[in-house]
Design a protein around this motif. Structure first.
Motif, PDB file in Angstrom:
ATOM      1  N   ALA A  35       0.857  -1.184   0.000  1.00 36.04           N
ATOM      2  CA  ALA A  35       0.000   0.000   0.000  1.00 36.04           C
ATOM      3  C   ALA A  35       0.892   1.233   0.000  1.00 36.04           C
ATOM      4  O   ALA A  35       2.040   1.191   0.434  1.00 36.04           O
ATOM      5  CB  ALA A  35      -0.905   0.009   1.226  1.00 36.04           C
ATOM      6  N   CYS A  36       0.350   2.321  -0.488  1.00 40.44           N
ATOM      7  CA  CYS A  36       1.067   3.586  -0.494  1.00 40.44           C
ATOM      8  C   CYS A  36       1.376   3.995   0.951  1.00 40.44           C
ATOM      9  O   CYS A  36       0.478   4.023   1.793  1.00 40.44           O
ATOM     10  CB  CYS A  36       0.210   4.653  -1.165  1.00 40.44           C
TER      11      CYS A  36
ATOM     12  N   LYS B  64      -4.146   1.887  -3.046  1.00 42.60           N
ATOM     13  CA  LYS B  64      -3.702   0.760  -3.848  1.00 42.60           C
ATOM     14  C   LYS B  64      -2.562   1.187  -4.768  1.00 42.60           C
ATOM     15  O   LYS B  64      -2.583   2.278  -5.343  1.00 42.60           O
ATOM     16  CB  LYS B  64      -4.874   0.250  -4.678  1.00 42.60           C
ATOM     17  N   LEU B  65      -1.569   0.308  -4.928  1.00 41.18           N
ATOM     18  CA  LEU B  65      -0.442   0.572  -5.816  1.00 41.18           C
ATOM     19  C   LEU B  65      -0.582  -0.244  -7.093  1.00 41.18           C
ATOM     20  O   LEU B  65      -1.052  -1.379  -7.063  1.00 41.18           O
ATOM     21  CB  LEU B  65       0.883   0.213  -5.137  1.00 41.18           C
TER      22      LEU B  65
ATOM     23  N   CYS C  96       0.818   5.081  -6.983  1.00 42.01           N
ATOM     24  CA  CYS C  96      -0.374   5.095  -6.143  1.00 42.01           C
ATOM     25  C   CYS C  96      -1.548   5.591  -6.976  1.00 42.01           C
ATOM     26  O   CYS C  96      -1.463   6.637  -7.624  1.00 42.01           O
ATOM     27  CB  CYS C  96      -0.174   6.002  -4.935  1.00 42.01           C
TER      28      CYS C  96
ATOM     29  N   ARG D 118      -4.355   6.636  -5.782  1.00 39.74           N
ATOM     30  CA  ARG D 118      -5.127   7.656  -5.083  1.00 39.74           C
ATOM     31  C   ARG D 118      -4.397   8.995  -4.991  1.00 39.74           C
ATOM     32  O   ARG D 118      -4.951  10.024  -5.353  1.00 39.74           O
ATOM     33  CB  ARG D 118      -5.506   7.167  -3.675  1.00 39.74           C
TER      34      ARG D 118
END
Length: 65
Positions: free
Chosen positions: A12-13, A19-20, A31, A33
């Motif tokens: 995860a970032c 989500k990566l 990332c 997001r």
């Protein structure tokens, strides 16, 4: 499911915990997001927030920047 895919689902970032996505050129993770790119250097992912680069191709969902 491949071993690489199951490991990717665990990552995860470090900044927003989003989500990566695996990126092949340049080699690293983006990332979805907060639109940061974490490079793979010498075979290891560099997940330091202060060394991440802006990634304009990542999907921005209006989350943290």
């Amino acid at each position: 499911m491949s071993e690489d895919q199951s490991l990717l689902e665990l990552l995860a970032c470090p900044k927003c915990h989003g989500k990566l996505a695996r990126i092949d050129g340049p080699d690293g993770f983006a990332c979805e997001r907060c639109a940061l790119f974490y490079a793979i250097e010498d075979g290891l992912p560099n997940m330091l927030i202060e060394e991440a680069k802006a990634w304009p191709l990542a999907k921005s969902e209006g989350g943290q920047a």
